[in-house]
Design a protein around this motif. Structure first.
Motif, mmCIF file in Angstrom:
data_model
loop_
_atom_site.group_PDB
_atom_site.id
_atom_site.type_symbol
_atom_site.label_atom_id
_atom_site.label_comp_id
_atom_site.label_asym_id
_atom_site.label_seq_id
_atom_site.Cartn_x
_atom_site.Cartn_y
_atom_site.Cartn_z
ATOM 1 N N ASP A 359 6.815 117.744 136.559
ATOM 2 C CA ASP A 359 7.025 118.465 137.821
ATOM 3 C C ASP A 359 8.460 118.978 137.841
ATOM 4 N N ALA A 360 8.653 120.073 138.516
ATOM 5 C CA ALA A 360 9.982 120.640 138.739
ATOM 6 C C ALA A 360 9.925 121.402 140.050
ATOM 7 N N GLY A 366 19.109 122.373 147.861
ATOM 8 C CA GLY A 366 19.274 123.355 146.805
ATOM 9 C C GLY A 366 19.322 122.773 145.413
ATOM 10 N N THR A 367 19.268 121.442 145.304
ATOM 11 C CA THR A 367 19.247 120.798 143.985
ATOM 12 C C THR A 367 17.874 120.966 143.348
ATOM 13 N N THR A 368 17.838 121.059 142.023
ATOM 14 C CA THR A 368 16.560 121.148 141.299
ATOM 15 C C THR A 368 16.159 119.762 140.826
ATOM 16 N N ALA A 369 14.934 119.353 141.159
ATOM 17 C CA ALA A 369 14.407 118.048 140.743
ATOM 18 C C ALA A 369 13.521 118.226 139.516
ATOM 19 N N LEU A 370 13.628 117.300 138.566
ATOM 20 C CA LEU A 370 12.822 117.289 137.350
ATOM 21 C C LEU A 370 12.122 115.938 137.241
ATOM 22 N N VAL A 371 10.856 115.955 136.865
ATOM 23 C CA VAL A 371 10.094 114.710 136.754
ATOM 24 C C VAL A 371 9.206 114.772 135.517
ATOM 25 N N ILE A 372 9.152 113.666 134.810
ATOM 26 C CA ILE A 372 8.125 113.457 133.792
ATOM 27 C C ILE A 372 7.568 112.059 134.027
ATOM 28 N N GLY A 373 6.228 111.914 134.027
ATOM 29 C CA GLY A 373 5.670 110.617 134.368
ATOM 30 C C GLY A 373 4.331 110.355 133.720
ATOM 31 N N ASP A 374 3.903 109.101 133.824
ATOM 32 C CA ASP A 374 2.646 108.673 133.207
ATOM 33 C C ASP A 374 2.047 107.556 134.050
ATOM 34 N N VAL A 375 0.855 107.811 134.605
ATOM 35 C CA VAL A 375 0.093 106.777 135.300
ATOM 36 C C VAL A 375 -0.848 106.144 134.288
ATOM 37 N N VAL A 376 -0.845 104.831 134.201
ATOM 38 C CA VAL A 376 -1.631 104.137 133.193
ATOM 39 C C VAL A 376 -3.123 104.380 133.411
ATOM 40 N N VAL A 427 10.627 109.422 134.634
ATOM 41 C CA VAL A 427 12.048 109.759 134.712
ATOM 42 C C VAL A 427 12.173 110.756 135.843
ATOM 43 N N PHE A 428 13.031 110.434 136.816
ATOM 44 C CA PHE A 428 13.302 111.359 137.924
ATOM 45 C C PHE A 428 14.754 111.788 137.808
ATOM 46 N N ALA A 429 14.976 113.117 137.753
ATOM 47 C CA ALA A 429 16.326 113.649 137.563
ATOM 48 C C ALA A 429 16.576 114.788 138.527
ATOM 49 N N THR A 430 17.847 115.010 138.788
ATOM 50 C CA THR A 430 18.252 116.182 139.571
ATOM 51 C C THR A 430 19.316 116.940 138.784
ATOM 52 N N THR A 491 19.908 121.717 125.495
ATOM 53 C CA THR A 491 18.505 121.626 125.879
ATOM 54 C C THR A 491 18.168 120.179 126.224
ATOM 55 N N LEU A 492 17.581 119.977 127.388
ATOM 56 C CA LEU A 492 17.131 118.657 127.829
ATOM 57 C C LEU A 492 15.624 118.586 127.612
ATOM 58 N N VAL A 493 15.167 117.500 126.987
ATOM 59 C CA VAL A 493 13.736 117.323 126.698
ATOM 60 C C VAL A 493 13.232 116.080 127.416
ATOM 61 N N LEU A 494 12.282 116.275 128.317
ATOM 62 C CA LEU A 494 11.566 115.179 128.964
ATOM 63 C C LEU A 494 10.135 115.206 128.430
ATOM 64 N N TYR A 495 9.558 114.052 128.108
ATOM 65 C CA TYR A 495 8.279 114.016 127.413
ATOM 66 C C TYR A 495 7.562 112.701 127.751
ATOM 67 N N THR A 496 6.269 112.642 127.460
ATOM 68 C CA THR A 496 5.517 111.400 127.628
ATOM 69 C C THR A 496 5.288 110.751 126.263
ATOM 70 N N ASP A 497 4.835 109.495 126.285
ATOM 71 C CA ASP A 497 4.793 108.716 125.051
ATOM 72 C C ASP A 497 3.785 109.227 124.026
ATOM 73 N N GLY A 498 2.818 110.064 124.451
ATOM 74 C CA GLY A 498 1.870 110.615 123.490
ATOM 75 C C GLY A 498 2.529 111.457 122.424
ATOM 76 N N LEU A 499 3.745 111.943 122.675
ATOM 77 C CA LEU A 499 4.446 112.777 121.706
ATOM 78 C C LEU A 499 5.083 111.944 120.599
ATOM 79 N N VAL A 500 5.340 110.673 120.857
ATOM 80 C CA VAL A 500 6.100 109.867 119.888
ATOM 81 C C VAL A 500 5.369 108.609 119.444
ATOM 82 N N GLU A 501 4.247 108.295 120.061
ATOM 83 C CA GLU A 501 3.568 107.035 119.773
ATOM 84 C C GLU A 501 2.214 107.312 119.136
ATOM 85 N N SER A 502 1.841 106.515 118.147
ATOM 86 C CA SER A 502 0.525 106.606 117.533
ATOM 87 C C SER A 502 0.116 105.224 117.063
#
Length: 568
Positions: A359-360, A366-376, A427-430, A491-502
């Motif tokens: 989400d963004a 006026g701040t921009t919020a950035l979110v990456i998340g995972d519900v089990v 991860v919740f960021a502004t 460049t800031l990279v936010l990602y979920t665990d499917g990208l790095v876990e197998s």
């Protein structure tokens, strides 16, 4: 052995071979014709188990007793005729017609007489008028139905279920299998036309495809089956008259093209609707299908209907979840000076739907919020839980102008009291622009893989600060904040665990690979950076069953900070 030493009692004047077996299936007597036909002397036959010594399939392989109709007749002590393969003394095969009948010799032992003769068989591959297609025994029917249940219910892919169905019934029951399906749009699709020929399954794609609509009043067999009305035995003559519908025309074409001499058609019924029809056909040189075959077909289609119903229900649920998930993933905001890109990839396994999201959005100050998340979870509940968490986070961020850690504490409390989400990470960021034109990032991490920061010259590091416990644990852990100034053109990279876990590599190895690939792509435009990073860092097909969300952000050059931003 000479006639004088052969056990007495069996006549040699018959024009057929004869032997006797006892209640255990052991050969007790043979005549001379049997010796010649089987290529074995009496000494090699008497005292041997007839089934183990002689009975084979057409490929010369031993039969189980459950597959052997002659052995079944021995045990049941009933008269029966048949045609099967026997192994001669030299190892060659001979096909023999046989008659089995109980007898009562003077010894009063329970013996059975077997009379057999060589079949008048045409050369291999010739059409054989009246060739016998052995009926399945009751045990074989039950075994087939059990296998059908196991095979069809072990997949939630309807196409795979139909492929398995074809291999269960062809060539065991018939030479041809035809599957007509009624789609969710109430249209008829001839999905499968398969023939078993020379040991291979051959699909007749020219006979497959869309079919005319089902007529409401037609008495013709396929039309009745597609209305769920009845199962029927049919022959080519059934469709020789004037056709009463487009389906009847297609059926005539089917019989003409396939050369089927007989067929059985049964509806495939789900719990609420008719899902289609299954047609099994035999070639003209084989014995026609019977009422017993039709009864077996009805048992098979009942199981098929339940399996297809389950598969369609699951696929419908998955489609709903994916649609909801995609609609909930937002359009990225336009923020002057910043570029953003996002990608979402569903799980490769069709049975999996995940709770990953990004989400963004711009909040009130006026701040921009950035979110990456995972519900089990990997189902509709996970997608629904993701929607709840996303909306609550937006509400808290909009109404409370506090650091990221405070917002996540409020969210964690809300999840525990207002949802049934079992566990979640994010991860919740502004991001906000400072007075000197730089961009400051502030964030908190609730049990999620750390953000990755890549400078334009290819240096990459993980932002491991601000890390805390995941959410929905029932605890109230401290949640630290972290912040830094983002370098120009980084460049800031936010990602979920499917990208790095197998399944076959540790997550640390995946994180290392992600860092290396991101560093090598630092000079690429953001859209290309995001696509290539996803393609290169993602685990290979078959090694990961999770979905993936990725959100990237790039800062401008200090000298060009006033340039208009783009959303990629």
């Amino acid at each position: 052995m000479t006639a004088s030493t052969r056990p007495a009692g069996l006549p040699d004047m018959l024009g057929a071979a004869v032997y006797l077996v006892d209640e255990r299936g052991m050969i007790t007597q043979v005549n001379a014709h049997a010796e010649r036909l089987l290529g074995r002397c009496a000494a090699e036959l008497v005292g041997q188990d007839a089934h183990e010594l002689l009975h084979r399939d057409r490929h010369g392989q031993p039969l189980t007793r459950a597959q052997c109709r002659m052995s079944e007749s021995f045990l049941a002590r009933r008269a029966q005729v048949g045609c099967d393969w026997f192994e001669r003394g030299d190892g060659s095969l001979v096909e023999l017609s046989w008659l089995v009948a109980p007898c009562a010799p003077a010894s009063d032992r329970a013996e059975t007489i077997v009379v057999f003769a060589e079949t008048d068989r045409a050369p291999e591959g010739a059409d054989l008028p009246g060739e016998v297609a052995p009926a399945l025994s009751e045990l074989e029917r039950l075994a087939l139905l059990a296998e059908t249940t196991t095979q069809l219910t072990s997949t939630l892919d309807s196409d795979e279920a139909l492929r398995r169905l074809v291999r269960l019934v062809v060539p065991r029951i018939a030479d041809w299998a035809v599957v007509d399906l009624i789609t969710e749009a109430d249209e008829v699709e001839r999905a499968i036309v398969v023939h078993y020929e020379d040991g291979e399954f051959v699909a007749r794609e020219d006979l497959q495809g869309p079919m005319p609509p089902v007529p409401e009043e037609s008495p013709m067999p396929l039309s009745r089956a597609l209305r769920g009305a009845a199962s029927t035995l049919v022959t080519p003559r059934t469709y020789q008259g004037a056709p009463d519908s487009g389906i009847a025309i297609e059926q005539r074409r089917l019989f003409e093209a396939t050369g089927m001499g007989s067929a059985a058609i049964a509806p495939i019924r789900g719990l609420r609707d008719v899902l289609g029809a299954l047609t099994l056909g035999r070639s003209e040189h084989r014995e026609p299908l019977t009422a017993a075959d039709l009864s077996l077909l009805e048992d098979i289609t009942r199981r098929t209907g339940l399996a297809l119903d389950n598969a369609r229900l699951y696929q419908r649920q998955r489609k709903i979840a994916e649609t909801m998930q995609r609609h909930l993933l937002p359009q990225l905001p336009t923020v002057p000076g910043l570029q953003m890109a996002a990608r979402y990839v569903p799980a490769p396994d069709e049975s999996q739907v995940g709770g990953d999201w990004y989400d963004a959005f711009t909040i009130a100050d006026g701040t921009t919020a950035l979110v990456i998340g995972d519900v089990v979870g990997h189902d509709l509940d996970a997608a629904a839980g993701m929607a709840q968490v996303r909306n609550m986070l937006r509400a808290h961020a909009w109404t409370h102008h506090e650091p990221p850690s405070a917002i996540v504490r409020l969210l964690d409390s809300s999840i525990a009291h207002l949802t049934s989400v079992p566990m979640a990470t994010l991860v919740f960021a502004t991001v906000r622009q400072t007075g000197d034109g730089t961009w400051r990032l502030a964030w908190t991490n609730a049990g999620h893989p750390p953000p990755l920061l890549v400078t334009h010259d290819g240096r990459a590091r993980y932002l491991t600060e601000g890390h805390g416990l995941l959410m929905s644990t029932g605890l109230a852990p401290p949640r630290p904040d972290a912040s830094l100034v983002l370098p120009a053109r980084s460049t800031l990279v936010l990602y979920t665990d499917g990208l790095v876990e197998s399944r076959d590599r540790p997550i640390d190895d995946g994180l290392d690979q992600l860092r290396k690939h991101a560093a090598s792509l630092a000079h690429r435009p953001l859209a290309a950076f995001t696509d290539l990073l996803l393609a290169r860092a993602r685990p290979a097909a078959g090694r990961n069953d999770d979905d993936i969300a990725i959100l990237t952000l790039r800062t401008p050059d200090i000298d060009t900070a006033d340039l208009r931003a783009g959303t990629l």
